[in-house]
Write a protein that holds these residues in place. Structure first.
Motif, PDB file in Angstrom:
ATOM      1  N   GLU B  95       0.822  -1.215   0.000  1.00  0.00           N
ATOM      2  CA  GLU B  95       0.000   0.000   0.000  1.00  0.00           C
ATOM      3  C   GLU B  95       0.854   1.262   0.000  1.00  0.00           C
ATOM      4  N   ALA B 158      -7.574  -1.065  10.547  1.00  0.00           N
ATOM      5  CA  ALA B 158      -7.978  -0.923   9.137  1.00  0.00           C
ATOM      6  C   ALA B 158      -8.533   0.477   8.877  1.00  0.00           C
ATOM      7  N   GLU B 159      -9.271   1.033   9.854  1.00  0.00           N
ATOM      8  CA  GLU B 159      -9.771   2.407   9.676  1.00  0.00           C
ATOM      9  C   GLU B 159      -8.614   3.395   9.615  1.00  0.00           C
ATOM     10  N   GLN B 161      -5.592   2.784   8.670  1.00  0.00           N
ATOM     11  CA  GLN B 161      -4.934   2.579   7.381  1.00  0.00           C
ATOM     12  C   GLN B 161      -5.718   3.268   6.260  1.00  0.00           C
ATOM     13  N   ALA B 162      -7.044   3.174   6.332  1.00  0.00           N
ATOM     14  CA  ALA B 162      -7.893   3.805   5.306  1.00  0.00           C
ATOM     15  C   ALA B 162      -7.652   5.308   5.275  1.00  0.00           C
ATOM     16  N   ILE B 163      -7.549   5.908   6.451  1.00  0.00           N
ATOM     17  CA  ILE B 163      -7.326   7.357   6.517  1.00  0.00           C
ATOM     18  C   ILE B 163      -5.969   7.703   5.899  1.00  0.00           C
ATOM     19  N   ILE B 165      -4.054   6.045   3.760  1.00  0.00           N
ATOM     20  CA  ILE B 165      -4.010   5.840   2.307  1.00  0.00           C
ATOM     21  C   ILE B 165      -4.767   6.971   1.603  1.00  0.00           C
ATOM     22  N   ALA B 166      -5.908   7.359   2.158  1.00  0.00           N
ATOM     23  CA  ALA B 166      -6.717   8.408   1.514  1.00  0.00           C
ATOM     24  C   ALA B 166      -5.964   9.736   1.486  1.00  0.00           C
ATOM     25  N   TRP B 167      -5.295  10.058   2.570  1.00  0.00           N
ATOM     26  CA  TRP B 167      -4.542  11.318   2.598  1.00  0.00           C
ATOM     27  C   TRP B 167      -3.506  11.349   1.480  1.00  0.00           C
ATOM     28  N   ARG B 169      -3.420   9.366  -1.265  1.00  0.00           N
ATOM     29  CA  ARG B 169      -4.073   9.303  -2.585  1.00  0.00           C
ATOM     30  C   ARG B 169      -4.651  10.662  -2.992  1.00  0.00           C
ATOM     31  N   LYS B 172      -3.715  15.143   0.386  1.00  0.00           N
ATOM     32  CA  LYS B 172      -4.095  16.022   1.498  1.00  0.00           C
ATOM     33  C   LYS B 172      -2.869  16.301   2.373  1.00  0.00           C
TER      34      LYS B 172
END
Lengths: 348, 348
Positions: B95, B158-159, B161-163, B165-167, B169, B172
């Protein structure tokens, strides 16, 4: 032979029950604390909302009721089967570079590979979370037996996946029929047929020998199911079929049809097919893939596979009648027989 | 302050115990039925064999013995913590597009992304398999409590990690200190400190309030640990440090230092740093990343982070002494204190 409506009568109410239970388990997108988490929750829901037949939950619930168990007791377990399926699909679609899933772009094309791996992991965790409810519902002993079943089965699936990825990565095309069937046994038959049926028996409290009696049946039916899945990928197209037409050829997937074709072909023609399929996905053209699809038809590979699937299905069906002759006829037993036929004869 | 030798005395025997127990759980590569499966088993073993400090298992085992429990009872649980860590590392490395892990190429660079996803999934399944042993060892009730703990904790990770990765991607960069700390709480503190300590208490059969008393401590210490991890990535280099030097800058990772730097910088200089970090990884040059690293030093961002970590560690340590004042002094309690200090002051 059951009609499409008969099959819908079996599948639809159970699928709806699983939908409901997923709502109780998975976080609602409205509850997200930030835009990033919202997007992630949407990803967690996505494949769960794309429909699908929810075959595995139905097999599990029907197996439970066939043995006199209460289908409600099987709901968390059946829900975990659905989550397992969706977790595997999310990761498989990345591993196989698939582009379409149930008529829409694969998850990694929508969220990026990193997010999709993480979302698959989340679905994987939710499958275990779902099983936590079993302690209260069916007691600690059965709950642990179910837990153990999922562990063993998931490891088998991962081994199957490892073999398939390695074949594609290493360009291995000299796959024998035995090797193909070993792959299908590990990668598909186990988690699609054998495990759902075994789990239903465990939840119902049926004797161990009843759960074990599903092993051979699941093996045969699972192979027939996979062959039919592969055949549909080559012959089906357009609406109603949610995957990419001949997508398996783009992915270079080893199927029974391909094993048969490569055995039939000699010399240059064989080399040509291997060359076409071994190309990187983005270098394959529709014309080339169509050419291979036509060879599969011409050389009788599709018919060969269909025949093999039909034979396996008949044997599975006979085994079922024999092994469970002592279980009295009931609605669930009848429905399972209809589903077994459907699994192999379906056109979608 | 404990010496390096003192810390080794705490960590090494427990790490060896986990090594042994991994051999009992994971398949030996000699047992593989085909070259494909052998390669896969090697992948499953790989990160487990790359050493690492095995901090999480040690925290879990020591917490268990601090409350009078038998450390042997905590072994399957501690082993699951190590498997969790290695599963997460395998997927994180994909990731985050990391290239080095503990001094060697990341797993996906050795096996390909598809195989590495599958191997990570296998490690994930083995973590649950490991927990199956708890039923016999510590009884069904505690075994379920441990199971539940892993489920909740993994979902939190996992939450997080989601944050993260989103930053990355979404590019931000206007991350506030609060947002940064929320990320670290979810992604790191929970599974690195809080959960291992809670699990030890659960296995020991300590009252719920003792397990809960670790929440705030784990939060603080986990944040201090992550800050120190990020600082080391910028300041450490060469041998002994198994990761890529300034690898976090290549990955564009949001750290407390970066949050501080972007707050300090104005106008063009700020835009320049964002531009450099927002580039795709393969377009970043060593000179550019060195430039950012120097700015972090010049603008006091590294010192700021170090200070913050030290403050958090002091508070965590005070909280520990206060909350567990009723637990009599013993070897394990002493060792935990030493580990807490080490976590924040380590240079490797």
């Amino acid at each position: 032979m059951a009609s499409k409506e008969d099959i819908a009568k079996i599948l639809v109410p159970r699928s709806q029950r699983i939908d409901e239970s997923l709502k109780e388990l998975l976080p609602s997108t409205d509850s997200a604390s930030s835009p990033e988490i919202k997007r992630y929750y949407e990803g967690v829901w996505d494949y769960n909302l794309r429909g699908g037949k929810r075959l595995r939950p139905a097999l599990c619930m029907l197996s439970c009721s066939m043995f006199g168990g209460n289908e409600e007791d099987a709901v968390p377990t059946a829900r975990s089967l659905e989550l397992l399926q969706n977790f595997l699909l999310v990761h498989d679609d990345i591993e196989d570079e698939s582009e379409l899933r149930r008529g829409k772009p694969a998850l990694h094309l929508l969220h990026g590979i990193g997010s999709a791996i993480n979302i698959g992991d989340a679905l994987h965790i939710y499958l275990w979370k779902s099983l936590l409810e079993n302690k209260k519902l069916i007691g600690a002993t059965k709950a642990f037996a179910v837990f153990r079943e999922f562990v063993n089965q998931s490891l088998t699936t991962a081994e199957g996946q490892a073999i398939e990825i390695a074949w594609i990565r290493d360009g291995k095309f000299d796959v024998t029929e035995d090797e193909y069937f070993e792959l299908v046994s590990k990668k598909t038959a186990n988690y699609t047929i054998t495990t759902p049926l075994r789990l239903g028996a465990i939840v119902a409290g049926a004797p161990k020998r009843d759960a074990d009696a599903f092993n051979q049946l699941g093996e045969r039916l699972g192979k027939a199911f996979q062959i039919q899945d592969d055949v549909l990928n080559i012959t089906a197209s357009g609406e109603g079929y949610g995957k990419e037409a001949v997508g398996d050829l783009y992915e270079g997937k080893r199927t029974l049809m391909l094993v048969h074709l490569l055995k039939k072909l000699k010399g240059e023609e064989r080399d040509e097919v291997i060359r076409l399929l071994a190309q990187p996905r983005n270098e394959k053209t529709p014309e080339q893939m169509q050419r291979v699809a036509e060879l599969l038809k011409e050389k009788g590979s599709i018919d060969y596979a269909k025949k093999k699937a039909a034979d396996l299905a008949v044997k599975a069906r006979e085994g079922f009648d024999k092994k469970f002759s002592s279980v009295e006829e009931n609605e669930s037993k009848k429905a399972l027989r209809e589903l077994f036929d459907f699994l192999v004869n379906r056109e979608y």
